[in-house]
Scaffold this active site. Structure first.
Site, short mmCIF file in Angstrom:
data_model
loop_
_atom_site.label_atom_id
_atom_site.label_comp_id
_atom_site.label_asym_id
_atom_site.label_seq_id
_atom_site.Cartn_x
_atom_site.Cartn_y
_atom_site.Cartn_z
N VAL A 167 0.84 -1.20 0.00
CA VAL A 167 0.00 0.00 0.00
C VAL A 167 0.88 1.25 0.00
CG1 VAL A 167 -1.73 1.31 1.30
CG2 VAL A 167 -1.95 -1.18 1.10
N PRO A 188 11.49 0.07 9.00
CA PRO A 188 12.70 -0.76 9.08
C PRO A 188 13.02 -1.31 7.69
CG PRO A 188 11.17 -1.31 10.85
CD PRO A 188 10.44 -0.38 9.93
N ALA A 215 14.20 -3.96 6.64
CA ALA A 215 13.82 -5.35 6.41
C ALA A 215 12.38 -5.49 5.96
CB ALA A 215 14.05 -6.17 7.69
N ASP A 275 -7.02 2.20 5.22
CA ASP A 275 -8.03 1.26 5.71
C ASP A 275 -8.75 1.69 6.98
OD1 ASP A 275 -7.79 -0.57 3.65
OD2 ASP A 275 -6.08 -1.57 4.60
#
Lengths: 260, 260
Positions: free
Chosen positions: B37, B57, B59, B120
């Protein structure tokens, strides 16, 4: 096969705007000015359920704005703008033929972090307006990024002409289907099944044909949810109470043909 | 003939949004999160020339966001969100799977009057996104007002299919024509004549045929401005250097036919 290069991802195309659907429902929009431009802005805001306050000497209101004041569709402050008018304003739209006053209001808005649009002064705008087609829940906005306001309106009309009539109904139908499905199968654990079935429905029916579905059709369609199936549109039509010929009871399968 | 009633003026159709083209050029948009998103939001912002900062982050960045970080299309803060990230932010977009953190960020934004969208979570959004078709300076945004995001995208594709190819070019052409006309006839007193002639041009040519006008055509078209005339499209095409047959010099009249 594809290289891990920029081809993998959409390329950036600068020079556009961030087009967004601003939520003004129940919020206060202050419109400074009561002429033709103001009238257009006011209608946009009312269509989005805003509380609109117009500041302008009554003598300068154009007939449309005067009508909306008389009908109490908007609040009216019958004088020129004063700084205190900004109190409680969530958004400010200025459309007066007074560049010095406009710039002063823009600066006051910026000091208060109130989003503002000064008509015809692009550098004094947090946002621009475009040409909007409206059909129930459907809104289509055409922006030429300031390069051709007249063309924006011509393109909007072109789009409106090519859309299926009652395009907005297709959206209402999907919205109703979602609501009724949730009533029928309310358990949170069924969320993924509900979502998967809704996607199956959108994939199965051309959107422009969904405009034609009736309440009865939606009821019939929902009967296929427990078995996770989606009938053909023809099947749905055949299931209508007024469909010609003999109508069988739904037997849980789909693709069967009833009537002529 | 018409009664001075509401029929005179467009009726208010509530339930919509205020669709606007937000100007983020050179402004800072903070994107919290780096998933799919977020990737879509980032592209929207880059297409509108925003300075985008992504807080997430490393990752957790999806491949598209990681690519844009590597290409330095966006700035990256390699950790979770901290309140100090809001300093200097003109807009905040949150797309993380952490409702509590999202709500906390929303409240911080509201206290600072920074426009924000929490993906959302409609009640925690100053604005929604829609499905946007882009073709050069032309942007068309489809909103279903939250009733069917998938349908919005289907309708956007339907519109894109029905627009003439290179529709954006028509806008560029009109934009160029306006710029070159102003160069040719720069005096402010000529403003009304320039404007009237530009309107004559838009009225004379179907917009979808303006996509096909070349630089040469625009040059030829401008030669009709002094006499305040607009040639037919066929005349313009006949004036091209590579047009078939004999080509006469422009004699100040229009409607003449050259070539075959």
């Amino acid at each position: 096969m594809a290289e891990p290069s920029q081809q993998q991802f959409p390329e950036v195309q600068g020079g556009g705007s961030l087009i967004i659907a601003w939520q003004v429902k129940g919020k206060t929009v202050l419109v400074v000015g009561g002429g033709e431009v103001a009238a257009g802005r006011i209608l946009h805001c009312l269509n989005a359920d805003a509380n609109v306050t117009v500041v302008s000497p009554a003598a300068r209101l154009n007939p449309e704005v005067a009508y909306r004041v008389a009908q109490r569709q908007v609040s009216h402050i019958d004088r020129k703008f004063e700084t205190s008018d900004l109190e409680g304003a969530d958004m400010v739209l200025v459309a007066v033929d007074d560049p010095a006053a406009s710039t002063a209001i823009w600066k006051l808005c910026k000091a208060r972090r109130i989003p503002a649009n000064i008509a015809d002064v692009p550098p004094e705008c947090d946002f621009y307006f475009g040409s909007v087609h409206r059909d129930g829940p459907l809104q289509i906005m055409v922006s030429t990024n300031g390069k051709g306001p007249r063309l924006a309106s011509i393109i909007r009309k072109f789009i409106a002409k090519h859309l299926p009539s009652n395009a907005g109904r297709a959206i209402d139908t999907v919205g109703q289907l979602r609501v009724r499905l949730r009533e029928m199968a309310p358990r949170p654990e069924e969320g993924p099944k509900r979502m998967a079935w809704m996607m199956k429905v959108s994939d199965a029916y051309p959107w422009d044909e969904m405009c034609g579905l009736t309440d009865e059709d939606i009821g019939n369609l929902l009967r296929f949810y427990p078995s996770n199936k989606v009938p053909s549109l023809d099947t749905l039509k055949d299931m209508r109470a007024d469909a010609e010929g003999k109508r069988g009871e739904f037997d849980g399968s789909f693709g069967f043909s009833v009537g002529s």
